[in-house]
Design a protein around this motif. Structure first.
Motif, mmCIF file in Angstrom:
data_model
loop_
_atom_site.group_PDB
_atom_site.id
_atom_site.type_symbol
_atom_site.label_atom_id
_atom_site.label_comp_id
_atom_site.label_asym_id
_atom_site.label_seq_id
_atom_site.Cartn_x
_atom_site.Cartn_y
_atom_site.Cartn_z
ATOM 1 N N VAL A 181 0.810 -1.221 0.000
ATOM 2 C CA VAL A 181 0.000 0.000 0.000
ATOM 3 C C VAL A 181 0.843 1.271 0.000
ATOM 4 N N LEU A 182 1.877 1.312 0.837
ATOM 5 C CA LEU A 182 2.619 2.560 1.007
ATOM 6 C C LEU A 182 3.296 3.073 -0.263
ATOM 7 N N PRO A 183 3.836 2.212 -1.133
ATOM 8 C CA PRO A 183 4.424 2.752 -2.366
ATOM 9 C C PRO A 183 3.411 3.494 -3.237
ATOM 10 N N VAL A 184 2.164 3.026 -3.277
ATOM 11 C CA VAL A 184 1.128 3.715 -4.058
ATOM 12 C C VAL A 184 0.780 5.046 -3.404
ATOM 13 N N CYS A 185 0.695 5.039 -2.081
ATOM 14 C CA CYS A 185 0.436 6.297 -1.365
ATOM 15 C C CYS A 185 1.523 7.326 -1.650
ATOM 16 N N ALA A 186 2.768 6.888 -1.621
ATOM 17 C CA ALA A 186 3.880 7.803 -1.867
ATOM 18 C C ALA A 186 3.826 8.363 -3.283
ATOM 19 N N ALA A 187 3.480 7.515 -4.232
ATOM 20 C CA ALA A 187 3.431 7.949 -5.633
ATOM 21 C C ALA A 187 2.356 9.001 -5.874
ATOM 22 N N HIS A 188 1.306 8.981 -5.051
ATOM 23 C CA HIS A 188 0.180 9.901 -5.241
ATOM 24 C C HIS A 188 0.069 10.929 -4.115
ATOM 25 N N ASP A 189 1.096 11.019 -3.278
ATOM 26 C CA ASP A 189 1.129 11.983 -2.181
ATOM 27 C C ASP A 189 -0.099 11.868 -1.280
ATOM 28 N N VAL A 190 -0.483 10.636 -0.998
ATOM 29 C CA VAL A 190 -1.639 10.367 -0.144
ATOM 30 C C VAL A 190 -1.190 10.313 1.314
ATOM 31 N N GLY A 191 -1.932 10.954 2.191
ATOM 32 C CA GLY A 191 -1.633 10.909 3.611
ATOM 33 C C GLY A 191 -1.860 9.520 4.174
ATOM 34 N N VAL A 192 -0.992 9.081 5.086
ATOM 35 C CA VAL A 192 -1.073 7.722 5.637
ATOM 36 C C VAL A 192 -1.241 7.770 7.149
ATOM 37 N N ILE A 193 -2.335 7.160 7.602
ATOM 38 C CA ILE A 193 -2.588 6.962 9.027
ATOM 39 C C ILE A 193 -2.392 5.479 9.314
ATOM 40 N N ALA A 194 -1.449 5.159 10.187
ATOM 41 C CA ALA A 194 -1.213 3.766 10.565
ATOM 42 C C ALA A 194 -2.175 3.387 11.679
ATOM 43 N N LYS A 195 -3.058 2.419 11.385
ATOM 44 C CA LYS A 195 -3.955 1.935 12.426
ATOM 45 C C LYS A 195 -3.385 0.676 13.066
ATOM 46 N N ARG A 196 -3.844 0.418 14.272
ATOM 47 C CA ARG A 196 -3.372 -0.711 15.076
ATOM 48 C C ARG A 196 -1.847 -0.715 15.270
ATOM 49 N N PRO A 197 -1.212 0.417 15.515
ATOM 50 C CA PRO A 197 0.250 0.419 15.653
ATOM 51 C C PRO A 197 0.724 -0.400 16.854
ATOM 52 N N LEU A 198 -0.158 -0.582 17.856
ATOM 53 C CA LEU A 198 0.204 -1.369 19.025
ATOM 54 C C LEU A 198 -0.106 -2.855 18.844
ATOM 55 N N ALA A 199 -0.488 -3.238 17.618
ATOM 56 C CA ALA A 199 -0.743 -4.651 17.306
ATOM 57 C C ALA A 199 -1.726 -5.284 18.281
ATOM 58 N N ASN A 200 -2.722 -4.492 18.705
ATOM 59 C CA ASN A 200 -3.733 -4.965 19.653
ATOM 60 C C ASN A 200 -3.109 -5.568 20.914
ATOM 61 N N CYS A 201 -1.918 -5.049 21.287
ATOM 62 C CA CYS A 201 -1.193 -5.537 22.478
ATOM 63 C C CYS A 201 -1.024 -7.055 22.419
ATOM 64 N N ALA A 202 -0.480 -7.526 21.306
ATOM 65 C CA ALA A 202 -0.347 -8.964 21.053
ATOM 66 C C ALA A 202 0.532 -9.671 22.070
ATOM 67 N N TRP A 203 1.349 -8.934 22.800
ATOM 68 C CA TRP A 203 2.244 -9.531 23.804
ATOM 69 C C TRP A 203 1.496 -9.880 25.092
ATOM 70 N N LYS A 204 0.253 -9.400 25.240
ATOM 71 C CA LYS A 204 -0.521 -9.700 26.439
ATOM 72 C C LYS A 204 -1.180 -11.077 26.336
ATOM 73 N N LYS A 205 -1.394 -11.709 27.486
ATOM 74 C CA LYS A 205 -2.146 -12.953 27.527
ATOM 75 C C LYS A 205 -3.632 -12.652 27.354
ATOM 76 N N PRO A 206 -4.406 -13.613 26.816
ATOM 77 C CA PRO A 206 -5.838 -13.352 26.584
ATOM 78 C C PRO A 206 -6.581 -12.849 27.817
ATOM 79 N N ASP A 207 -6.242 -13.373 28.999
ATOM 80 C CA ASP A 207 -6.970 -12.954 30.200
ATOM 81 C C ASP A 207 -6.578 -11.554 30.668
ATOM 82 N N GLN A 208 -5.605 -10.957 29.999
ATOM 83 C CA GLN A 208 -5.228 -9.577 30.303
ATOM 84 C C GLN A 208 -5.944 -8.576 29.395
ATOM 85 N N GLN A 209 -6.672 -9.081 28.387
ATOM 86 C CA GLN A 209 -7.366 -8.226 27.435
ATOM 87 C C GLN A 209 -8.802 -8.012 27.878
ATOM 88 N N ARG A 210 -9.290 -6.812 27.687
ATOM 89 C CA ARG A 210 -10.656 -6.472 28.104
ATOM 90 C C ARG A 210 -11.655 -6.724 26.991
#
Length: 310
Positions: A181-210
């Motif tokens: 995706v990012l190469p196309v954005c760069a070619a067209h000067d499209v603004g990029v918002i990175a979602k889920r940068p914390l990877a949904n806290c993948a390092w936490k155990k399931p019982d630590q997630q709300r």
């Protein structure tokens, strides 16, 4: 004060750390806590607030919290998904009605960006859903339009003339969009918002997630385990709960072409931690390369490609 970047051809000056408002809706956060959280972020220079019609209660809560401070924020919302107007989500009438409802919920006469919320590429190719968003832009209801999604659909959207912003998943466990995706954005000067940068806290155990976040984080949790990389291998002390959030945020912001990364939380303390992480020195190039190679190697050994998760 947190650094800012110009969001592509929109020329909006956005904080490098933004706020993702899905958790405050899905976790039914108290209004007083939401106001405290948003005012803290605004006071410390975080000006981009990302929400969606589908994040139940989120738009209404943000609208209340921003009373008297609307000009301090760049507000992004999403239309289509979960529109619930008795027609298909991305029917032009639903998109138009969704945008109008978002303005009412947010208590504003315009938002800064409206994104189509993860529709299929076929919807983008048909064109009438995007045309409805463009119509709203021409009516002054939004300043810019774009697309929130992943993989080839996001790459296709980034090449469309009316698309000024792409929001796409970019994190240590979700790297395909960096190459697709990012190469196309760069070619067209499209603004990029990175979602889920914390990877949904993948390092936490399931019982630590709300709430439903235990299941939501499961794919990333599985990927991170297969990547076999730990903070102490990246030059950190090895305190997983404290260091992974910093590593993850700084990884997303180290990717060329990413203008801002939206981190969601319901906790002002977590917001403070995220701010401090972003204010520190950027992630070292060797660490970025190590995380990129760990993802590539684990994906190569997997049974199927690790697509960007919508």
């Amino acid at each position: 004060m947190i650094d800012r970047a110009i969001l592509g051809k929109t020329e909006l000056s956005v904080s490098r750390l933004g706020f993702g408002a899905a958790p405050i809706g899905f976790l039914e956060t108290e209004q007083a806590q939401i106001a405290e959280l948003l005012h803290y972020l605004l006071d410390h220079g975080v000006n981009l607030i990302d929400t969606a019609a589908a994040y139940r209660g989120s738009e209404q809560a943000i609208g209340k919290a921003l009373q008297g401070r609307r000009d301090d924020a760049i507000v992004v919302t999403k239309a289509g998904q979960g529109a619930d107007f008795g027609v298909a989500d991305f029917d032009p009438k639903a998109v138009e009605a969704s945008i109008d409802r978002s303005l009412e919920r947010l208590q504003t006469d315009h938002v800064d960006v409206v994104l189509l919320h993860s529709c299929d590429q076929s919807v983008l190719e048909q064109g009438d859903a995007l045309a409805a968003a463009v119509k709203a832009r021409e009516a002054g209801k939004t300043r810019f339009v774009g697309y929130s999604g992943d993989n080839e659909a996001a790459a296709y959207a980034a090449g469309l003339p009316d698309v000024a912003v792409i929001e796409t998943s970019i994190n240590v466990c979700d790297q395909r969009n960096i190459d697709v995706v990012l190469p196309v954005c760069a070619a067209h000067d499209v603004g990029v918002i990175a979602k889920r940068p914390l990877a949904n806290c993948a390092w936490k155990k399931p019982d630590q997630q709300r709430g439903g976040y235990a299941d939501y984080a499961a794919p990333y949790r599985e990927r991170l385990a297969k990547m076999k990389v730990k903070p102490n291998e990246l030059g950190y002390s090895g305190h997983i709960e404290l260091e992974w959030p910093e590593i993850a945020l700084k990884f997303a912001l180290a990717i060329p072409g990413v203008h801002t990364a939206i981190a969601g939380t319901t906790n002002p303390h977590n917001a403070e931690t995220n701010l401090h992480a972003v204010e520190k020195n950027p992630l070292r190039e060797q660490v970025v390369e190590r995380l990129r190679s760990a993802f590539a190697n684990a994906q190569e050994a997997a049974d199927e490609p690790w697509l960007g998760l919508t």
